[in-house]
Motif scaffolding. Structure first.
Motif, mmCIF file in Angstrom:
data_model
loop_
_atom_site.group_PDB
_atom_site.id
_atom_site.type_symbol
_atom_site.label_atom_id
_atom_site.label_comp_id
_atom_site.label_asym_id
_atom_site.label_seq_id
_atom_site.Cartn_x
_atom_site.Cartn_y
_atom_site.Cartn_z
ATOM 1 N N LYS A 74 67.249 28.060 71.875
ATOM 2 C CA LYS A 74 67.014 26.898 71.023
ATOM 3 C C LYS A 74 67.190 25.662 71.885
ATOM 4 C CE LYS A 74 66.856 28.525 66.596
ATOM 5 N NZ LYS A 74 65.945 28.100 65.526
ATOM 6 N N THR A 82 77.240 19.109 63.309
ATOM 7 C CA THR A 82 77.122 20.523 62.950
ATOM 8 C C THR A 82 77.784 20.746 61.592
ATOM 9 O OG1 THR A 82 79.213 21.506 63.709
ATOM 10 C CG2 THR A 82 77.569 20.993 65.397
ATOM 11 N N GLY A 99 74.439 26.650 60.553
ATOM 12 C CA GLY A 99 74.526 28.090 60.737
ATOM 13 C C GLY A 99 75.874 28.594 60.278
ATOM 14 N N PHE A 120 76.640 25.962 71.456
ATOM 15 C CA PHE A 120 75.314 25.379 71.603
ATOM 16 C C PHE A 120 75.432 23.886 71.913
ATOM 17 C CE2 PHE A 120 71.351 23.694 69.449
ATOM 18 C CZ PHE A 120 70.487 24.104 70.457
ATOM 19 N N ARG A 159 64.594 33.802 62.824
ATOM 20 C CA ARG A 159 64.827 33.068 64.074
ATOM 21 C C ARG A 159 63.547 32.428 64.589
ATOM 22 N NH1 ARG A 159 67.965 37.677 65.192
ATOM 23 N NH2 ARG A 159 70.188 37.183 65.410
ATOM 24 N N LYS A 193 77.538 27.576 67.076
ATOM 25 C CA LYS A 193 77.105 26.173 66.980
ATOM 26 C C LYS A 193 77.833 25.303 68.003
ATOM 27 C CE LYS A 193 78.117 25.622 62.605
ATOM 28 N NZ LYS A 193 78.705 26.962 62.347
ATOM 29 N N VAL A 195 72.907 20.581 63.465
ATOM 30 C CA VAL A 195 73.002 21.997 63.845
ATOM 31 C C VAL A 195 73.724 22.730 62.717
ATOM 32 C CG1 VAL A 195 73.794 23.641 65.579
ATOM 33 C CG2 VAL A 195 73.158 21.310 66.265
ATOM 34 N N GLU A 251 68.745 25.491 63.262
ATOM 35 C CA GLU A 251 69.571 26.564 62.710
ATOM 36 C C GLU A 251 69.964 27.532 63.826
ATOM 37 O OE1 GLU A 251 69.669 29.715 58.949
ATOM 38 O OE2 GLU A 251 67.862 28.541 59.343
ATOM 39 N N ILE A 252 71.266 27.771 63.942
ATOM 40 C CA ILE A 252 71.792 28.664 64.973
ATOM 41 C C ILE A 252 72.228 29.982 64.319
ATOM 42 C CG2 ILE A 252 73.653 29.021 66.659
ATOM 43 C CD1 ILE A 252 71.551 27.103 67.614
ATOM 44 N N ARG A 311 71.212 29.612 74.852
ATOM 45 C CA ARG A 311 70.572 30.051 73.620
ATOM 46 C C ARG A 311 69.098 29.692 73.637
ATOM 47 N NH1 ARG A 311 74.388 31.376 69.734
ATOM 48 N NH2 ARG A 311 72.644 32.595 68.952
#
Length: 430
Positions: free
Chosen positions: A25, A134, A39, A48, A342, A45, A37, A157-158, A23
């Motif tokens: 990020k 998360t 989202g 990630f 994003r 998440k 994390v 933020e995912i 990703r």
């Protein structure tokens, strides 16, 4: 509970992690701070976090020096705040030698456990442990961080896949294209059409349309049930579902609680305005929708004017609404908004004094860079394009910006040496 925790730790250490799409990020590990994390559910998440585990392994850190627990595992349904100490007892009972090294603890969907923040604060204060947590609620995490983790957290933020990540996932371009010759442009035109339809949720990427729609609709049900109905004890489920459908049918449009309240009243559906405001807050807190206020220096003006509301993903919009071929403009606008989000921009829409409108006045949260963006499907409808162009020009005058951008489906040109017209498949990558 100790036996269950021990089993979960062993399961994680024995399990092979899946192949991942990296990703766009990164975690920024700062001693004494937790990485948070956030989202929407199913946006990636957990994967990630797996990406971080693989990076740690590649840097020489053993998998046994990493602890991962998902608090939505059904085996942890009875877990409560009194069981947090048992995590430390079990882990360091298994690996007493890790008391002398810096370990990494990952707690997935930890917001399910009341008073979780007290445990995290204690770990940060007295243990040599890097913490990643998360959650699927911005308000829940935000309020608890404000009280117990103030200054002790970094938020990431995912989102569902960006267009660049989508290209990488489907092995079309391993890296962001830097040139846009005929062959590259053809591939990108085909890919953006599919991205507009499918969206960016990782799980549904390679599924047929029927199964994809069923799963995406299930995501909505999961958000409503777990993040809103159960958490906030919402009883008027009919109104909540009406609200979701209404917003999705007019995604990117102005939304007024008063107007929606009157619509419900005309249908003899009972609900208070206060409940509608609360439901809308819950839906945005769960990252399903995002509000865009009007551009104004007056806080009163921002409060009394309707907001625009966008949906986290166009795949969700397509799964929840019927859309004919002449109504793709809102999807394009939604893609542009999510890309700005994003990239770290705060956005507002501009309604000028002479009655024109521009879609996005965007200011970067860190650099302070500002830009004006108008979204228009194409330039072939001269009347529509002239209206959109005039809206952008009026906004440029009003906010004193010398340049602007019009994002289209496939048109590209420069107007008056100050307005760039760009196809969305190129704009998303530049």
């Amino acid at each position: 509970m100790k036996n269950i925790i021990a089993q979960l730790i062993d399961d994680f250490h024995e399990r092979e992690l899946p192949e991942l799409v990296t990703r766009n990020k990164e975690f920024i590990e700062v001693k004494g701070k937790a990485d948070v994390v956030i989202g929407m559910r199913r946006s990636g998440k957990t994967w990630f976090c797996y990406q971080k585990v693989k990076e740690l392994n590649a840097s020489g850190i053993k998998k046994e020096e990493i602890l991962y627990l998902n608090f939505e595992d059904d085996r942890l349904l009875e877990f409560n705040v009194n069981n947090f100490q048992e995590i430390l007892d079990v882990y360091f009972g298994k690996y007493p030698e890790h008391r002398n090294v810096r370990c990494h603890f990952i707690f997935d969907e930890i917001q399910r456990i009341d008073q979780w923040e007290l445990f995290i604060r204690r770990l940060l204060d007295i243990e040599n442990i890097a913490i990643i947590i998360t959650g699927s609620s911005s308000k829940l995490l935000g309020s608890e961080i404000a009280t117990s983790l103030r200054g002790r957290s970094l938020t990431i933020e995912i989102f569902p896949f960006s267009f660049e990540e989508y290209l990488k996932f489907h092995e079309l371009f391993p890296d962001r294209p830097t040139t846009f010759g005929a062959n590259t442009a053809s591939l990108l035109r085909k890919a953006i059409k599919e991205y507009l339809e499918v969206g960016g949720f990782p799980e549904v990427q390679k599924l047929d349309s029927g199964l994809r729609i069923e799963i995406l609709q299930g995501y909505i049900d999961s958000v409503l049930l777990k993040d809103i109905i159960e958490r906030y004890k919402v009883s008027n489920i009919q109104v909540l579902k009406h609200l979701v459908r209404h917003i999705m049918k007019s995604s990117g449009g102005q939304f007024s609680v008063n107007k929606f309240y009157n619509t419900l009243k005309s249908m003899s559906i009972k609900c208070t305005k206060n409940s509608l405001y609360e439901y809308l807050d819950h839906l945005t807190d769960s990252f399903l929708f995002y509000k865009v206020p009007i551009y104004s220096r007056s806080e009163k003006s921002r409060l009394i004017n309707p907001t625009k509301i966008y949906t986290v993903d166009t795949g969700l919009l397509n799964a929840m609404t019927f859309r004919n071929s002449h109504n793709y403009g809102p999807l394009l606008e939604n893609i542009v908004f999510m890309q700005l989000r994003r990239q770290g921009y705060d956005t507002e829409y501009v309604h000028t004094k002479d009655g024109h409108e521009a879609d996005f006045f965007a200011r970067h949260k860190i650099s302070g860079e500002v830009q004006l963006i108008q979204v228009c499907w194409d330039m072939s409808d001269k009347k529509t394009f002239e209206r959109e162009l005039q809206g952008l020009k009026s906004a440029m005058d009003e906010v004193s910006l010398p340049t602007g951008t019009i994002v289209t489906w496939d048109d590209e040109t420069t107007l008056d040496d100050k307005i760039k017209v760009m196809p969305v498949w190129k704009w998303l990558l530049t």
